[in-house]
Design a protein around this motif. Structure first.
Motif, short mmCIF file in Angstrom:
data_model
loop_
_atom_site.label_atom_id
_atom_site.label_comp_id
_atom_site.label_asym_id
_atom_site.label_seq_id
_atom_site.Cartn_x
_atom_site.Cartn_y
_atom_site.Cartn_z
N ASP A 186 0.91 -1.24 -0.11
CA ASP A 186 0.11 -0.20 -0.18
C ASP A 186 0.80 1.32 0.19
O ASP A 186 1.73 1.26 1.11
CB ASP A 186 -0.98 -0.10 1.22
N PRO A 187 0.91 2.04 -1.04
CA PRO A 187 1.67 3.10 -1.11
C PRO A 187 1.34 4.21 -0.02
O PRO A 187 2.42 4.97 0.22
CB PRO A 187 1.50 3.90 -2.46
N GLU A 192 9.76 7.33 3.11
CA GLU A 192 10.95 7.57 2.56
C GLU A 192 12.21 7.02 3.06
O GLU A 192 12.05 7.01 4.64
CB GLU A 192 11.15 9.01 2.34
N CYS A 193 13.10 6.37 2.64
CA CYS A 193 13.96 5.62 3.17
C CYS A 193 15.12 6.59 4.04
O CYS A 193 15.48 7.61 3.04
CB CYS A 193 15.04 4.92 2.50
N PHE A 201 15.75 1.32 5.72
CA PHE A 201 15.14 0.78 4.50
C PHE A 201 13.95 -0.17 4.88
O PHE A 201 12.87 0.01 4.67
CB PHE A 201 16.07 0.10 3.63
N LEU A 202 14.15 -0.70 5.92
CA LEU A 202 13.11 -1.59 6.39
C LEU A 202 12.11 -0.85 7.04
O LEU A 202 11.00 -1.24 6.90
CB LEU A 202 13.78 -2.65 7.54
N ARG A 203 12.35 0.25 7.89
CA ARG A 203 11.12 0.94 8.35
C ARG A 203 10.41 1.54 7.36
O ARG A 203 9.37 1.77 7.56
CB ARG A 203 11.68 1.96 9.22
N PHE A 318 21.37 1.78 1.12
CA PHE A 318 20.07 1.25 0.64
C PHE A 318 18.91 2.19 0.28
O PHE A 318 17.87 1.57 -0.21
CB PHE A 318 19.76 0.43 2.09
N ALA A 319 19.30 3.60 0.32
CA ALA A 319 18.22 4.22 -0.21
C ALA A 319 18.12 4.43 -1.60
O ALA A 319 17.40 4.49 -2.42
CB ALA A 319 18.32 5.53 0.54
N ALA A 320 19.50 4.21 -2.12
CA ALA A 320 19.96 4.72 -3.46
C ALA A 320 20.03 3.42 -4.39
O ALA A 320 19.94 3.39 -5.72
CB ALA A 320 21.06 5.33 -3.63
#
Length: 433
Positions: A186-187, A192-193, A201-203, A318-320
């Protein structure tokens, strides 16, 4: 007179493991005989105590050709599949250019794949905003169903469907018996990371986002009567929703992947973005619950979601970094390593990784060692074990989170329709209703 007989004291059939001689004629399994039966055949292979498995069926593979063939292509992907005991793949419609969202795009993909395939290949179509009128023609041309995203896909040319668009697509598919396979996040619940590390990233992609999306898929299946399959379930929080839907008789199934069953967030080394995928790898406790859901049949398929890229896109942030796990050649070994530790047998693995995916994609003649089926067979040593060396894999790019991990099992020979898979590509396209 048979073309080939393969004997094994441990032949895995839909009824379980038993000593058999599998007799092959004209590419199909002609009969199952007693292990020691004298048979007239051009070739007789005795595996003794090695296991004879049905060829695996991987219905979740991103081949990326044409358009992003430097990430992966049909020649490399299907060679890796065969080396991993996979005799049939079904290609996902995105990451190739153009994506498979029209008959014209499918024809372009077929031309690109012609003469390159070492295993048999089926195709998913794509459901994106504006292509509702393309779905029935794609179905009639032979795609196995339609992939959609409920959140951004990561590539601009394959946008996600809004809730009202998903309802419209499912209502349309219900009219001709089409199948929707859904990336369910669900968007509204994705964030945002907030940093380069894995914890951030996991959060940003919580299990609640998966659960909310699965709840919507179930509601729409109930409203429209359409068949739906939830892809790559990573969060065990979805299991009760799926179980309730199945208990109500709704046509909703779900899969998970080797990386969710074998890897955990606790395993992820600092900056090692080979582990990055969407939805993400979660905790060890979550992994245990996924295994329970698999054992109870709430999850019925295990497929790789092989989604490779070039190494330069796996930057240590992990964000990029590009998200996707490359594991097509390793899925069987990874699952067997963990399944055997948890008391499951190879008959279970064959059901999850061959029979159920074949049934999902409507692939007649695939998925089991039975008379009449294609003679797709795998000689497997379940007791072998060695560390993974990514540079020895057939994937185009040597990037995998399994690098250095000791996995059980070894694929010794793979037969496609009764012929050993070697360097001559003779796989066929599996197109049909």
């Amino acid at each position: 007179m048979y073309d080939l007989v393969v004997r094994s004291h441990r032949t895995v059939t839909p009824e379980g493991e038993r000593p058999l001689a599998v007799a092959v004629r004209a590419g199909r399994i002609a009969a199952l005989h007693d292990h020691a039966a004298p048979l007239e055949t051009a070739e007789d292979v005795d595996l003794r105590d090695l296991v004879l498995l049905p060829g695996l069926v991987d219905t979740h593979v991103h081949v990326n050709e044409p358009g992003r063939t430097d990430w992966e292509g049909f020649a490399t992907a299907t060679r890796a599949a065969a080396a991993g005991g996979v005799t049939t793949i079904v290609d996902m419609p995105l990451n190739a250019l153009p994506p498979t969202v029209s008959v014209a795009a499918l024809e372009e993909k077929l031309r690109a794949a012609e003469g390159q395939c070492h295993v048999d290949v089926g195709f998913w179509g794509g459901a994106v905003p504006g292509n509702l009128d393309d779905l029935r023609p794609l179905h009639d041309r032979g795609v196995r169903g339609f992939k959609c995203f409920m959140s951004p896909s990561g590539v601009e040319e394959f946008p996600h469907l809004a809730p009202e668009e998903i309802r419209e697509v499912m209502a349309g598919l219900a009219g001709f018996g089409g199948l929707l396979v859904v990336h369910a996040e669900d968007p509204a619940l994705l964030g945002e990371c907030a940093g380069p590390g894995y914890a951030a990233f996991l959060r940003s992609r919580p299990g609640a986002a998966e659960r909310s999306a699965v709840e919507r898929v179930v509601r729409l299946a109930r409203e429209t009567g359409a068949r739906a399959h939830v892809l790559h379930v990573s969060s065990a929080d979805c299991l009760d929703v799926l179980e309730a839907a199945q208990a109500d008789g709704l046509p909703v199934t779900a899969e998970t992947c080797p990386h969710y069953l074998t890897l955990t967030e606790e395993d992820v080394p600092e900056g090692d973005t080979a582990y990055k995928c969407c939805p993400p790898i979660r905790s060890a406790a979550n992994r245990d619950r996924l295994w329970d859901g698999l054992a109870r049949g709430v999850l019925n398929c295990v497929v790789t979601d092989h989604s490779p890229s070039t190494a330069d896109l796996k930057v240590p942030d992990f964000a990029a970094a590009w998200g996707g796990v490359a594991s097509l050649q390793l899925g069987l070994r990874a699952v067997w390593t963990e399944a055997s530790r948890r008391g499951h047998g190879l008959a279970d693995v064959a059901r999850w990784m061959s029979a159920a995916p074949a049934r999902l994609a409507g692939l007649r003649g695939k998925g089991g060692i039975e008379p009449g089926n294609d003679a797709d067979l795998v000689a497997f040593d379940p007791d072998a074990a060695e560390p993974v060396d990514a540079h020895r894999l057939h994937h185009k790019n040597p990037v995998t989170p399994y690098q250095g991990r000791r996995l059980k099992g070894a694929v010794l020979t793979t037969w496609l329709r009764g012929r050993p898979v070697d360097d001559v590509p003779y796989g066929t396209f599996l197109l049909g209703a």
